[in-house]
Design an enzyme around this catalytic site. Structure first.
Site, PDB file in Angstrom:
ATOM      1  N   ASP A  42      -8.124   0.741  -1.762  1.00 52.46           N
ATOM      2  CA  ASP A  42      -7.784  -0.382  -2.521  1.00 52.46           C
ATOM      3  C   ASP A  42      -8.379  -1.338  -1.193  1.00 52.46           C
ATOM      4  O   ASP A  42      -8.484  -2.788  -1.375  1.00 52.46           O
ATOM      5  CB  ASP A  42      -6.475  -0.663  -2.539  1.00 52.46           C
ATOM      6  N   LYS A  79      -7.305   2.960 -14.694  1.00 52.59           N
ATOM      7  CA  LYS A  79      -7.817   3.640 -13.600  1.00 52.59           C
ATOM      8  C   LYS A  79      -8.067   5.105 -13.887  1.00 52.59           C
ATOM      9  O   LYS A  79      -9.121   5.900 -13.569  1.00 52.59           O
ATOM     10  CB  LYS A  79      -7.060   3.297 -12.408  1.00 52.59           C
ATOM     11  N   GLN A 127       0.162   1.687  -6.586  1.00 49.34           N
ATOM     12  CA  GLN A 127       0.020   0.493  -7.491  1.00 49.34           C
ATOM     13  C   GLN A 127       1.099  -0.422  -7.038  1.00 49.34           C
ATOM     14  O   GLN A 127       2.506  -0.153  -6.918  1.00 49.34           O
ATOM     15  CB  GLN A 127       0.166   1.039  -8.868  1.00 49.34           C
TER      16      GLN A 127
END
Length: 292
Positions: free
Chosen positions: A120, A53, A97
């Site tokens: 997300d 990322k 995460q």
């Protein structure tokens, strides 16, 4: 021969489009979008994903902020860091995460993220917006699947889409998106589904997101189907330098000759997830800075 749904190529196209937009913002004297990433602990796979990322952010000219905490951090302290990012005007979007250590509630952390910064697309508000006329930030992997199908002009309207795997991260939101945006008829299968093959054989579009290598075999797929394989599992492979290879949920070699479109693993849905995260970050930036 089927058409390969090349997520790597489409993701590269998306990154080029985003890079152009970032250059345009900078030419106006505005700053680049800034993505913050929180990672807790030393999970190897998580660090690999985060590094991917960060590399993606660099490739399109985004700024990024990495926050790495020990696995012993308390839930209260992590919530405080999330709160700080929520109120930081220089951070446009951020992700936490997963997985998190067992003593930290994923639900509590997720729901503490401001929906407009939830790139997300995990918060209940963003998740629920899938079935509204005003969609907000969409879950990254399902968004990536829909974008991949769209860019290859795969017809979804009126098609029978069977999704195997009903997780909140992939299967459930994809079912909603295929119904709302794709106008498909959707069957959602899961671990309690009886006679899975009787459902998969009816699919015009079969999307599999389980994490069981080779689950879908040739006799479970009808001729001419479109296959999207979201599953990615590390399988031991001593012939590889790394000692492993990535395997999908679909037995690609035997299934692909029956299909019209199919995603490879790797190189299919995976790159699209990161590209979608970048698109979501750009959207979060533009929604919060309409002057851009």
């Amino acid at each position: 021969m089927p058409t390969i749904l090349d997520g790597k190529k489409v993701a590269a196209d998306i990154k080029n489009e985003i890079s152009t937009r970032v250059a345009e913002l900078k030419s106006k004297g505005l700053r680049a979008p800034n993505l913050a990433i929180i990672i807790v602990g030393e999970d190897g796979a998580s660090h690999t994903y985060v590094n991917g990322k960060i590399a993606a952010c660099k490739s399109v000219g985004f700024d990024f902020t990495l926050m790495h905490f020990a696995s012993t951090i308390s839930e209260a302290k992590l919530l405080k860091h999330v709160d700080n990012l929520n109120s930081d005007e220089d951070i446009d979007g951020f992700i936490v995460q997963l997985p998190l250590p067992e003593h930290i509630s994923v639900e509590k952390i997720t729901e503490s993220i401001k929906p407009e910064k939830d790139v997300d697309g995990f918060t209940n508000q963003n998740f629920g917006s899938i079935v509204s006329k005003n969609q907000l930030i969409l879950p990254a992997t399902p968004f990536g699947v829909m974008e991949l199908l769209r860019r290859y002009q795969v017809e979804t309207e009126g098609k029978h889409c069977v999704i195997v795997g009903a997780s909140r991260l992939v299967g459930a939101p994809l079912g909603m998106m295929m119904t709302e945006s794709g106008h498909a008829t959707v069957t959602l299968c899961h671990k309690h589904t009886k006679d899975l093959a009787s459902h998969t054989r009816q699919a015009d579009i079969l999307i599999v997101a389980v994490g069981k290598p080779g689950l879908i075999t040739e006799e479970m797929v009808k001729e001419g189907a479109v296959i999207v394989d979201v599953g990615t599992t590390r399988v031991d492979d001593k012939s590889r330098k790394s000692g492993f290879r990535l395997a999908g949920d679909v037995a690609f070699d035997t299934v692909s000759p029956k299909t019209t479109f199919i995603t490879p693993v790797p190189g299919g849905v995976g790159p699209m997830t990161i590209a979608s995260l970048l698109l979501n970050t750009l959207k979060a930036y533009e929604d919060q800075h309409p002057e851009g």
